[in-house]
Scaffold this motif. Structure first.
Motif, PDB file in Angstrom:
ATOM      1  N   SER A   1      -9.340   2.338   6.724  1.00 20.97           N
ATOM      2  CA  SER A   1      -9.004   1.457   7.843  1.00 20.97           C
ATOM      3  C   SER A   1      -9.520   0.030   7.664  1.00 20.97           C
ATOM      4  O   SER A   1      -9.154  -0.863   8.440  1.00 20.97           O
ATOM      5  N   GLN A   2     -10.335  -0.212   6.671  1.00 12.82           N
ATOM      6  CA  GLN A   2     -10.788  -1.577   6.371  1.00 12.82           C
ATOM      7  C   GLN A   2      -9.663  -2.423   5.786  1.00 12.82           C
ATOM      8  O   GLN A   2      -9.785  -3.647   5.706  1.00 12.82           O
ATOM      9  N   PHE A   3      -8.594  -1.766   5.380  1.00 11.16           N
ATOM     10  CA  PHE A   3      -7.459  -2.448   4.740  1.00 11.16           C
ATOM     11  C   PHE A   3      -6.260  -2.455   5.686  1.00 11.16           C
ATOM     12  O   PHE A   3      -6.100  -1.560   6.506  1.00 11.16           O
ATOM     13  N   ASP A   4      -5.413  -3.464   5.517  1.00  7.16           N
ATOM     14  CA  ASP A   4      -4.222  -3.574   6.360  1.00  7.16           C
ATOM     15  C   ASP A   4      -3.075  -2.702   5.871  1.00  7.16           C
ATOM     16  O   ASP A   4      -2.189  -2.348   6.643  1.00  7.16           O
ATOM     17  N   ALA A   5      -3.081  -2.386   4.580  1.00  8.73           N
ATOM     18  CA  ALA A   5      -2.006  -1.564   4.012  1.00  8.73           C
ATOM     19  C   ALA A   5      -2.581  -0.705   2.896  1.00  8.73           C
ATOM     20  O   ALA A   5      -3.354  -1.188   2.059  1.00  8.73           O
ATOM     21  N   LEU A   6      -2.183   0.572   2.886  1.00  8.91           N
ATOM     22  CA  LEU A   6      -2.553   1.516   1.835  1.00  8.91           C
ATOM     23  C   LEU A   6      -1.265   1.902   1.114  1.00  8.91           C
ATOM     24  O   LEU A   6      -0.426   2.603   1.675  1.00  8.91           O
ATOM     25  N   PHE A   7      -1.116   1.452  -0.128  1.00  7.15           N
ATOM     26  CA  PHE A   7       0.143   1.609  -0.839  1.00  7.15           C
ATOM     27  C   PHE A   7       0.219   2.943  -1.564  1.00  7.15           C
ATOM     28  O   PHE A   7      -0.700   3.347  -2.267  1.00  7.15           O
ATOM     29  N   GLU A   8       1.349   3.596  -1.402  1.00  3.64           N
ATOM     30  CA  GLU A   8       1.660   4.813  -2.139  1.00  3.64           C
ATOM     31  C   GLU A   8       2.445   4.443  -3.401  1.00  3.64           C
ATOM     32  O   GLU A   8       2.955   3.331  -3.537  1.00  3.64           O
ATOM     33  N   ASP A   9       2.555   5.391  -4.301  1.00  7.08           N
ATOM     34  CA  ASP A   9       3.330   5.213  -5.509  1.00  7.08           C
ATOM     35  C   ASP A   9       4.785   4.904  -5.157  1.00  7.08           C
ATOM     36  O   ASP A   9       5.434   5.645  -4.413  1.00  7.08           O
ATOM     37  N   GLY A  10       5.285   3.776  -5.656  1.00 10.34           N
ATOM     38  CA  GLY A  10       6.684   3.430  -5.446  1.00 10.34           C
ATOM     39  C   GLY A  10       6.985   2.643  -4.189  1.00 10.34           C
ATOM     40  O   GLY A  10       8.162   2.376  -3.904  1.00 10.34           O
ATOM     41  N   ASN A  11       5.971   2.238  -3.433  1.00 10.89           N
ATOM     42  CA  ASN A  11       6.224   1.413  -2.248  1.00 10.89           C
ATOM     43  C   ASN A  11       6.816   0.060  -2.658  1.00 10.89           C
ATOM     44  O   ASN A  11       6.551  -0.449  -3.754  1.00 10.89           O
ATOM     45  N   LYS A  12       7.614  -0.510  -1.775  1.00 12.70           N
ATOM     46  CA  LYS A  12       8.245  -1.799  -2.039  1.00 12.70           C
ATOM     47  C   LYS A  12       8.052  -2.734  -0.849  1.00 12.70           C
ATOM     48  O   LYS A  12       8.042  -2.304   0.301  1.00 12.70           O
ATOM     49  N   PHE A  13       7.899  -4.005  -1.159  1.00  8.39           N
ATOM     50  CA  PHE A  13       7.885  -5.045  -0.134  1.00  8.39           C
ATOM     51  C   PHE A  13       8.293  -6.350  -0.794  1.00  8.39           C
ATOM     52  O   PHE A  13       8.480  -6.407  -2.016  1.00  8.39           O
ATOM     53  N   SER A  14       8.461  -7.387  -0.015  1.00 10.65           N
ATOM     54  CA  SER A  14       8.930  -8.668  -0.541  1.00 10.65           C
ATOM     55  C   SER A  14       7.920  -9.766  -0.274  1.00 10.65           C
ATOM     56  O   SER A  14       7.193  -9.747   0.733  1.00 10.65           O
ATOM     57  N   VAL A  15       7.886 -10.719  -1.181  1.00  8.66           N
ATOM     58  CA  VAL A  15       7.128 -11.953  -0.994  1.00  8.66           C
ATOM     59  C   VAL A  15       8.119 -13.083  -1.237  1.00  8.66           C
ATOM     60  O   VAL A  15       8.460 -13.387  -2.382  1.00  8.66           O
ATOM     61  N   GLY A  16       8.621 -13.644  -0.148  1.00  7.85           N
ATOM     62  CA  GLY A  16       9.716 -14.592  -0.276  1.00  7.85           C
ATOM     63  C   GLY A  16      10.913 -13.898  -0.891  1.00  7.85           C
ATOM     64  O   GLY A  16      11.335 -12.826  -0.441  1.00  7.85           O
ATOM     65  N   GLN A  17      11.447 -14.457  -1.972  1.00  6.39           N
ATOM     66  CA  GLN A  17      12.582 -13.849  -2.660  1.00  6.39           C
ATOM     67  C   GLN A  17      12.158 -12.979  -3.847  1.00  6.39           C
ATOM     68  O   GLN A  17      13.007 -12.543  -4.628  1.00  6.39           O
ATOM     69  N   LEU A  18      10.870 -12.713  -3.940  1.00  5.03           N
ATOM     70  CA  LEU A  18      10.360 -11.831  -4.986  1.00  5.03           C
ATOM     71  C   LEU A  18      10.240 -10.412  -4.457  1.00  5.03           C
ATOM     72  O   LEU A  18       9.697 -10.190  -3.369  1.00  5.03           O
ATOM     73  N   SER A  19      10.730  -9.466  -5.216  1.00  5.92           N
ATOM     74  CA  SER A  19      10.566  -8.057  -4.882  1.00  5.92           C
ATOM     75  C   SER A  19       9.278  -7.550  -5.523  1.00  5.92           C
ATOM     76  O   SER A  19       8.983  -7.844  -6.681  1.00  5.92           O
TER      77      SER A  19
ATOM     78  N   LEU B   1      -7.130 -18.657   4.248  1.00  7.18           N
ATOM     79  CA  LEU B   1      -5.719 -18.763   3.898  1.00  7.18           C
ATOM     80  C   LEU B   1      -4.815 -17.743   4.566  1.00  7.18           C
ATOM     81  O   LEU B   1      -3.594 -17.867   4.495  1.00  7.18           O
ATOM     82  N   GLY B   2      -5.398 -16.709   5.190  1.00  5.05           N
ATOM     83  CA  GLY B   2      -4.592 -15.659   5.789  1.00  5.05           C
ATOM     84  C   GLY B   2      -4.197 -14.611   4.769  1.00  5.05           C
ATOM     85  O   GLY B   2      -4.716 -14.544   3.663  1.00  5.05           O
ATOM     86  N   GLY B   3      -3.246 -13.785   5.150  1.00  4.94           N
ATOM     87  CA  GLY B   3      -2.754 -12.728   4.276  1.00  4.94           C
ATOM     88  C   GLY B   3      -3.328 -11.373   4.630  1.00  4.94           C
ATOM     89  O   GLY B   3      -4.507 -11.249   4.967  1.00  4.94           O
ATOM     90  N   ARG B   4      -2.493 -10.347   4.549  1.00  3.96           N
ATOM     91  CA  ARG B   4      -2.930  -8.974   4.797  1.00  3.96           C
ATOM     92  C   ARG B   4      -3.605  -8.416   3.554  1.00  3.96           C
ATOM     93  O   ARG B   4      -3.268  -8.788   2.440  1.00  3.96           O
ATOM     94  N   LEU B   5      -4.547  -7.503   3.760  1.00  2.00           N
ATOM     95  CA  LEU B   5      -5.303  -6.912   2.658  1.00  2.00           C
ATOM     96  C   LEU B   5      -4.718  -5.559   2.288  1.00  2.00           C
ATOM     97  O   LEU B   5      -4.592  -4.673   3.143  1.00  2.00           O
ATOM     98  N   GLY B   6      -4.357  -5.388   1.000  1.00  4.57           N
ATOM     99  CA  GLY B   6      -3.733  -4.145   0.561  1.00  4.57           C
ATOM    100  C   GLY B   6      -4.413  -3.560  -0.655  1.00  4.57           C
ATOM    101  O   GLY B   6      -4.953  -4.284  -1.500  1.00  4.57           O
TER     102      GLY B   6
ATOM    103  N   VAL C   1     -19.442  -1.893  -5.682  1.00  3.91           N
ATOM    104  CA  VAL C   1     -18.792  -0.742  -5.071  1.00  3.91           C
ATOM    105  C   VAL C   1     -19.102  -0.665  -3.577  1.00  3.91           C
ATOM    106  O   VAL C   1     -18.206  -0.382  -2.761  1.00  3.91           O
ATOM    107  N   GLN C   2     -20.343  -0.936  -3.202  1.00  2.35           N
ATOM    108  CA  GLN C   2     -20.698  -0.832  -1.789  1.00  2.35           C
ATOM    109  C   GLN C   2     -19.958  -1.853  -0.927  1.00  2.35           C
ATOM    110  O   GLN C   2     -19.637  -1.588   0.228  1.00  2.35           O
ATOM    111  N   VAL C   3     -19.678  -3.023  -1.503  1.00  4.04           N
ATOM    112  CA  VAL C   3     -18.924  -4.045  -0.776  1.00  4.04           C
ATOM    113  C   VAL C   3     -17.425  -3.776  -0.861  1.00  4.04           C
ATOM    114  O   VAL C   3     -16.709  -3.805   0.153  1.00  4.04           O
ATOM    115  N   ASN C   4     -16.937  -3.478  -2.042  1.00  3.10           N
ATOM    116  CA  ASN C   4     -15.492  -3.357  -2.240  1.00  3.10           C
ATOM    117  C   ASN C   4     -14.905  -2.119  -1.580  1.00  3.10           C
ATOM    118  O   ASN C   4     -13.737  -2.127  -1.176  1.00  3.10           O
ATOM    119  N   MET C   5     -15.680  -1.044  -1.454  1.00  3.75           N
ATOM    120  CA  MET C   5     -15.152   0.133  -0.762  1.00  3.75           C
ATOM    121  C   MET C   5     -14.995  -0.131   0.733  1.00  3.75           C
ATOM    122  O   MET C   5     -14.316   0.617   1.432  1.00  3.75           O
TER     123      MET C   5
END
Length: 308
Positions: free
Chosen positions: A139-157, A107-112, A281-285
């Protein structure tokens, strides 16, 4: 943790409830084998979507994976012509394997995930002796979110809240007027998450929960797990801040940090290790990727013996 972040979170939720604001469409998928709830959340205007805390089916006795739970998500997404933007994890789960990489292929999509995943990788990389080829930089993830980060999904904040305590990297996602809280808190009749995993901290968990419960009382909370508390007939995974503050058996209003830590520490001491912790844990990390195959082309899960 910044008070300004919480002020921004409250404003985010207030704006999401204003007349005419776009509200998220939320579909839950319950996996009874692991008591996990995965979510597909989408914008009804643009059909852009996120998938939260997906589950890869795993037969521990046979050491085999399968995709029935994830396939149900694929069928829902494709039948609704949804456009997946993100595969989101609330933390490194210890009770199920993530299906995010497989769902990305379909389906696609970035991993965060939360930025503190690096701490988790360092701790468990040592516990499982993952070796120098296991990257501990997120580095296995596309985005590492910090506290308070913002992004949009369509018209959803979308806004992120760092809620450590269960693990150092737990994060909640505020999507429109809904909050996806991961393992931080459960239904009011079941209480709160354990805090005895490496890097966990009961006092920190209490403070994270108080942060979450400082949101407006009507805020909808969507949980990652439900274990059907004694006396309840049905599984549930949606509640509100107000309900948690009024009736949560561990952290309702009036319970102070010292009392909570004493309760949580005693309770955790009597809990068994999650049955899928070792593979999960070994897979998810690794962002849901299996450990690197060995000479025979097969991936293996390690089990430390008699580790202190």
């Amino acid at each position: 943790m910044s008070d300004r972040v919480m002020q921004a979170a409250i404003m985010h939720l207030e704006q999401a409830r204003t007349p005419g604001a776009v509200r998220p469409v939320i579909k839950a998928f319950f996996d009874e084998a692991t008591n996990t709830i995965s979510y597909v959340v989408h914008c009804p205007v643009t059909l852009q979507a996120v998938i939260i805390d997906s589950v890869l089916d795993y037969d521990a006795a046979a050491g085999r994976t399968s995709y029935a739970s994830a396939q149900a998500i694929v069928e829902y997404v494709t039948s609704g012509n949804l456009d997946v933007q993100w595969q989101l994890e609330t933390h490194v789960h210890a009770d199920h394997l993530s299906a995010a990489p497989w769902l990305q292929e379909q389906l696609g999509g970035r991993l965060g995930i939360g930025a503190e995943i690096i701490r988790v990788q360092n701790v468990f990389g040592k516990i499982f002796n993952a070796g120098s080829r296991f990257a501990r930089d997120g580095s296995q993830f596309d985005a590492l979110f910090e506290d308070g980060n913002k992004f949009s999904v369509g018209q959803l904040s979308v806004m992120t809240l760092h809620l450590p305590g269960h693990t150092p990297a737990d994060i909640a996602y505020l999507i429109g007027d809904a909050v996806f809280v991961g393992d931080t808190i459960f239904m009011p009749d079941f209480g709160t998450a354990r805090a005895d995993f490496p890097g966990g901290d009961a006092g920190q968990l209490y403070r994270s929960i108080q942060r979450l419960l400082s949101l407006p009382p009507e805020t909808r909370l969507f949980l990652c797990h439900d274990y059907k508390a004694p006396g309840r007939d049905e599984y549930c995974w949606q509640t509100t801040v107000g309900e948690e503050r009024s009736t949560n058996i561990h952290v309702q209003d009036g319970v102070d940090e010292e009392t909570f830590v004493k309760m949580r520490t005693a309770r955790d001491a009597g809990l068994a290790m999650p049955k899928l912790l070792m593979p999960s844990v070994q897979v998810n990390m690794r962002g849901g990727i299996f450990p690197e195959p060995e000479e025979d082309g097969v991936s293996y899960i390690k089990i430390p013996l008699n580790r202190v």
